[in-house]
Design a protein around this motif. Structure first.
Motif, mmCIF file in Angstrom:
data_model
loop_
_atom_site.group_PDB
_atom_site.id
_atom_site.type_symbol
_atom_site.label_atom_id
_atom_site.label_comp_id
_atom_site.label_asym_id
_atom_site.label_seq_id
_atom_site.Cartn_x
_atom_site.Cartn_y
_atom_site.Cartn_z
ATOM 1 N N PHE A 642 0.762 -1.328 -0.100
ATOM 2 C CA PHE A 642 0.080 -0.045 -0.015
ATOM 3 C C PHE A 642 0.944 1.355 0.024
ATOM 4 N N GLY A 643 1.940 1.233 0.388
ATOM 5 C CA GLY A 643 3.020 2.284 0.110
ATOM 6 C C GLY A 643 3.167 2.986 1.432
ATOM 7 N N VAL A 644 3.987 3.853 1.576
ATOM 8 C CA VAL A 644 4.396 4.707 2.734
ATOM 9 C C VAL A 644 3.201 5.771 3.278
ATOM 10 N N THR A 645 2.342 6.108 2.642
ATOM 11 C CA THR A 645 1.215 7.127 3.196
ATOM 12 C C THR A 645 0.433 6.222 3.724
ATOM 13 N N THR A 646 -0.186 5.284 3.330
ATOM 14 C CA THR A 646 -0.811 4.372 3.987
ATOM 15 C C THR A 646 -0.389 3.737 5.428
ATOM 16 N N LEU A 651 -0.074 4.121 11.039
ATOM 17 C CA LEU A 651 0.687 4.280 12.633
ATOM 18 C C LEU A 651 0.236 5.325 13.260
ATOM 19 N N ARG A 652 -0.350 6.380 12.643
ATOM 20 C CA ARG A 652 -0.930 7.440 13.498
ATOM 21 C C ARG A 652 -2.339 7.013 14.171
ATOM 22 N N ALA A 705 -7.485 3.782 6.557
ATOM 23 C CA ALA A 705 -6.524 4.566 6.170
ATOM 24 C C ALA A 705 -6.428 4.762 4.881
ATOM 25 N N GLU A 706 -6.453 6.087 4.200
ATOM 26 C CA GLU A 706 -6.500 6.525 2.900
ATOM 27 C C GLU A 706 -7.373 5.846 2.097
ATOM 28 N N GLY A 707 -8.602 5.635 2.619
ATOM 29 C CA GLY A 707 -9.923 5.014 1.953
ATOM 30 C C GLY A 707 -9.724 3.607 2.092
#
Length: 1018
Positions: A642-646, A651-652, A705-707
């Motif tokens: 899913f990549g770093v952003t997801t 984690l947040r 997370a991110e949709g």
């Protein structure tokens, strides 16, 4: 090839071509100028000829019209003479005769004018003569004669003159009209030519101006592109604000300096950005710049609410320039520079104070032996002023004897480095023995830049020793504010203390030291003084000081007793350092930037605090503190899919949910890239586990997370904070959180004695393994790989074995995992591969079988080693093995790694070594691996062979082999132990087999005996 072209001398051909080019260009310019000159001369000639012609015609036209006018006037005069003559004859009065006389005079006058135009009418003189005779007769009264003469001659002459005058007047008018037409035509052509020439000149000038303007705009556009490129890639945040206050340009550095991206600020009013950054001063600076157009304004201000980031803002209004039309704002982060400058100023102040107040002779010279710095004591001793000595050499200041002593020692320092020597110098007229130390001052790169000298007067050694004791106390504690107290009363007060506390010396001297400390800390003063007056030095990392205005600050304290020669404590010397800014920076450094939770450093300090309280205040009835480490499961897969952003969003979310437990007295921290840590108290292990289950229940709820709706799980390790080292407690919890959790197994594990013994055993085994690798104790054992159709040995697999001196043959599962965890697997794998390849070369030579193959294992840790390819080349070079007979075996999980793995596999495959997937079917099975990666064979995991006795197991085994056959990838079945399993493999299309049915792994000599037999009976 060189990046820049080499400048060479031009050849003869080049020079000739250059000269020809210059000639051609010169001729072009000459032709261009000649053309313009001819055009100008032609236009001027035409214009001049036209001017002369038109002037002549204009004069002719004017004279023709004047001639016609004179002819008319003369004809009128003739008619008037005739009329007045008739009147005089008829009336015979004196007045009529007088009028006749006057008219005749006018006729003579007009006749004279007519003659001036070069025309004499026929009979005019005769006519005038006749009229004069008639006038004379009338004047004499001879009327009859006058009438007769008038009738006989005068009337005929008058008629002739009038007729001639009429004809000449008409001819003059006709000639004037023709000349006037020609004049107008020539004038029209002259004006047209003049307008044409003027148009050509204006057009040429306009075309030249247009070309210059086009070139100017092109240069401006190119310059604008270059400037924008420079602005884009610079380290400063640069903004362009138009007249409406809207941001029209933002450099990429805005993300780093201001914390906002380019997309967030473009098209946004500047006022909105200042409100977002909480820096209203930026708007004021912008308005000031607009009031002072063209002037550069520079301001330094803090950025954001925390005021920990200091920026330098440069603003200039260029809206008056056509090429800019904006206000340029340059924002540079100078926080690090200010901190560095502050540290340098403190060091400079300290070194200056040290030089000026030290009872030593100190000076510094550059490498050309010019004085750079001189302390006051050394200058006075030599009868000089320190300022006058700077920049000059000893030879310019002193006698030759002193200059020779100093400069010879300084040159020796430059050549040989530091040394100490005794010298005899004449100071104040007295020969004095000096003990001097010469040494070099160096740049951070190690290059020397100056010679420093510290010397002391050996005749006053005892005094200097007493001063040295006081100096050491001062130097050791003179960081910032220095305060000296006797019997609890302040007796000395330096400048830094005045600035720190707000008191001047006269206000504070004689007061109790307690006024400098906040009321909450004053109860500790007596304890500190008791320790100091007992002869002990005292330091406190945290005190709360109080200023004159009542404000407080956090500082550190370092105090030492002042002892006289008899060892009696007379007072206390204290140094206070203001740590307000440092603590703010420390708080920032101890906070995780992604989640806002405390980071690992803050966690370590917190656990240390718990350990101290547990050691000094533990009672049996009090709760126990536990440290729990939570590791997010399958985080690497989540990150890669899913990549770093997801992953960061996940984690947040986890951090926010964990932070809700802070109100219950739980300390939460982020201790690693995918790890969180909790410390909490519980009365029993069961309570500790119960509480942690409550935490996991809240934290593991699905997360958007991110949709994407993601479920998160944790592996948890818990360690009790009861005595011991902080690092040990944290490593115990971390070890349990990093364990391999079985599917459906408990997520929580406690550290106990059994695990402790295992850890101790592992540590001992790791050290023994390290020694065994150094001494070359590990050996390859060989298990045959056979052709299922013929039972013939076609290859061997080399397996690492460790013959231990005390424990016998150590099983691989006991040391392979430890080798991977400690990184020893790289050396272990290389040793086994080299030994196996040497053995393969020997067997190929002895048996005459050059196609015999050797399979060796390669772990994912070895593929991650940047030296793996070099080590493989080294193996091939040392052993001389044919790379086409070597097969490297890797697991499927290795293929799920990064693109670097793909590059490594292909580079090794390019050497001729083949790759085989070991334990196929147990990992991340995917047909894409077989299509993308350079795989030459598959080793089917033994679990599928074991379950082949069932219908389902046989179907799965058949499917794997069918898939491999379709892809033309040979298979090797592992773990074949029965004839039935072998027969099933042959039936489903298996290619090769390996297992206890044929033989177990054996040492090299036994494997060679098997190889000599050729085939193995079952």
């Amino acid at each position: 090839m060189s990046e820049f072209p080499v400048q060479e001398s031009p050849s003869v051909l080049g020079r000739t071509c250059g000269n020809l080019g210059d000639c051609v260009n010169e001729r072009k310019h000459q032709r261009r100028y000649a053309t313009w000159i001819l055009v100008v001369l032609l236009v001027v000639g035409i214009f001049g000829a036209s001017w002369i012609t038109t002037s002549t015609l204009s004069d002719r036209v004017s004279r023709s019209y004047q001639r016609a006018q004179v002819a008319n006037n003369l004809a009128s005069s003739v008619m008037a003479v005739a009329a007045n003559e008739n009147n005089a004859i008829l009336t015979q009065s004196r007045q009529s005769i007088s009028d006749f006389s006057s008219t005749l005079k006018r006729a003579r006058h007009y006749g004279a004018i007519w003659d001036a135009y070069g025309a004499q009418p026929i009979g005019f003189d005769t006519y005038v003569a006749l009229e004069s005779r008639i006038l004379k007769m009338l004047t004499l009264g001879r009327y009859v004669e006058a009438v007769r003469l008038d009738q006989l001659s005068e009337n005929q002459a008058s008629a002739q003159v009038s007729a001639v005058l009429d004809r000449q007047s008409g001819a003059a008018v006709h000639q004037a009209q023709r000349d006037d037409v020609r004049y107008k035509l020539i004038s029209l052509w002259t004006h047209m030519l003049f307008l044409l020439a003027l148009s050509l000149a204006i057009g040429g000038v306009g075309l030249t101006a247009y070309r210059k303007e086009v070139d100017r705009r092109r240069l401006i556009e190119e310059s604008d592109r270059k400037v924008r490129s420079l602005l884009e890639h610079g380290g400063d945040a640069i903004l362009l604000v138009d007249g409406a206050g809207v941001i029209t340009f933002a450099s990429a550095a805005c993300r780093q300096v201001l914390g906002v991206g380019v997309d967030e600020v473009l098209g946004v009013p500047f006022q909105n950005l200042t409100r977002k950054l909480s820096v209203p001063r930026l708007s004021e600076v912008l308005e000031a710049a607009r009031r002072s157009a063209g002037e550069l304004l520079t301001e330094t201000m803090s950025l954001g609410d925390d005021e920990l980031t200091i920026v330098e803002v440069n603003v200039c209004d260029y809206s008056g320039l056509e090429t800019v039309e904006s206000v340029i704002i340059n924002i540079r982060d100078i926080t690090e520079r200010l901190l560095t400058q502050a540290a340098l100023r403190r060091e400079e102040t300290f070194s200056t104070d040290l030089m000026e107040h030290a009872p030593l002779f100190i000076y510094v010279k550059d490498l050309e032996l010019r004085f750079l710095r001189v302390n006051r004591l050394f200058a006075l001793a030599l009868g000089q002023k320190a300022d006058n000595m700077v920049g000059r050499t000893a030879a310019e200041l002193f006698t030759s004897d002193i200059a020779t002593i100093l400069e010879s020692a300084e040159l020796r320092t430059i050549a040989d480095g530091e040394f100490t020597t005794e010298q005899m110098l004449v100071l104040d007229g007295v020969e004095t023995r000096m003990l001097a130390t010469y040494f070099l001052l160096r740049e951070t790169s190690g290059m020397p830049y100056a010679v420093a000298v510290v010397a002391m007067d050996m005749t006053e050694v005892e005094e200097l020793r007493a001063l040295e004791r006081e100096l050491r106390v001062g130097v050791a504690h003179a960081t910032d504010a220095m305060v000296t107290t006797y019997d609890g009363l302040i007796t000395s007060w330096n400048k830094s203390a005045e600035e720190m506390f707000g008191y001047i010396g006269t206000e504070i001297i004689g007061q109790e030291v307690g006024v400098l400390v906040a009321s909450s800390y004053r109860d500790r003063i007596s304890t500190l003084q008791h320790a100091l007056y007992s002869g002990k030095s005292v330091t406190a990392d945290r005190i709360v000081g109080q200023r004159l205005d009542g404000s407080t600050f956090v500082g550190s304290l370092s105090s030492a007793p002042i002892v006289d020669d008899e060892g009696v404590v007379r007072g206390v010397s204290s140094v206070i350092h203001d740590r307000t800014a440092e603590m703010a920076l420390e708080a920032q450094l101890r906070t995780d930037s992604l989640t806002g939770l405390p980071n690992r450093e803050a966690l370590i300090e917190h656990v240390k605090t718990i350990e101290v309280s547990e050691l000094h205040g533990k009672r049996e009835d009090l709760p126990v503190f536990y440290l729990a480490k939570l590791r997010v499961d399958r985080f690497d897969q989540l990150l890669s899919v899913f990549g770093v952003t997801t992953a960061e969003t996940l984690l947040r979310f986890v951090a926010d949910r964990l932070a809700a437990f802070v109100r219950l007295g739980v300390f939460i921290a982020r201790s690693g890239p995918r790890d969180f840590a909790l410390t909490y108290s519980a009365t029993s292990r069961a309570d500790a586990e119960r509480f942690l289950n409550d935490v996991l229940r809240d934290v593991t709820a699905p997360i958007d997370a991110e949709g994407r709706v993601l479920s998160v799980s944790f592996t948890v390790g818990i360690s009790a904070c009861i005595g011991g080292d902080v690092a040990v407690v944290m490593s115990q919890a971390a070890l349990l959180s990093q364990r391999e959790k079985s599917i459906g197994g408990p997520p929580i594990a406690f550290f106990d004695e059994t695990l402790h013994h295992r850890l101790v055993s592992d540590v001992i085994l790791i050290e023994e393994l390290r020694a065994a690798l150094t001494s070359g104790q590990l050996l390859p054992y060989f298990q045959p790989i056979v052709d299922l159709a013929t039972n013939g040995i076609v290859a061997f697999e080399a397996l690492a074995r460790w013959p231990h001196d005390a424990h016998g043959l150590v099983p691989p599962d006991q040391f392979i995992g430890l080798a991977e965890d400690t990184g020893l697997i790289v050396a272990l794998g290389q040793q086994i591969r080299i030994q196996a390849c040497r053995q393969l070369v020997e067997w190929q030579r002895l048996t005459g079988r050059p196609k015999l193959e050797m399979h060796v294992n390669v772990s994912v840790h070895e593929l991650s080693d940047p030296d793996f390819n070099a080590a493989t080349n080294l193996m091939l070079g040392e052993t001389g093995v044919d790379p086409h007979t070597v097969v490297f075996e890797i697991t499927e999980s290795t293929l799920a790694s990064t693109t670097e793995t793909m590059a490594t596999l292909r580079e090794v495959n390019a050497l001729g070594i083949r790759w085989s997937i070991d334990d196929f079917g147990t990992g991340y099975s995917s047909l894409s691996y077989l299509r993308v990666f350079p795989v030459d064979s598959l080793k089917i995991d033994r679990s599928f062979v074991t379950e082949s006795a069932t219908v389902k197991g046989a179907s799965i085994l058949r499917s794997i082999i069918d898939m491999a056959n379709v892809l033309s990838v040979p298979t090797i079945a592992e773990g074949i132990e029965t004839i039935e399993q072998r027969d099933l493999m042959i039936e489903v299309g298996g290619y090769r087999g390996q297992g206890y049915l044929w033989h177990r792994p054996v040492p090299a000599d036994e494997a060679y005996e098997l190889l000599r037999g050729g085939t193995i009976t079952t």
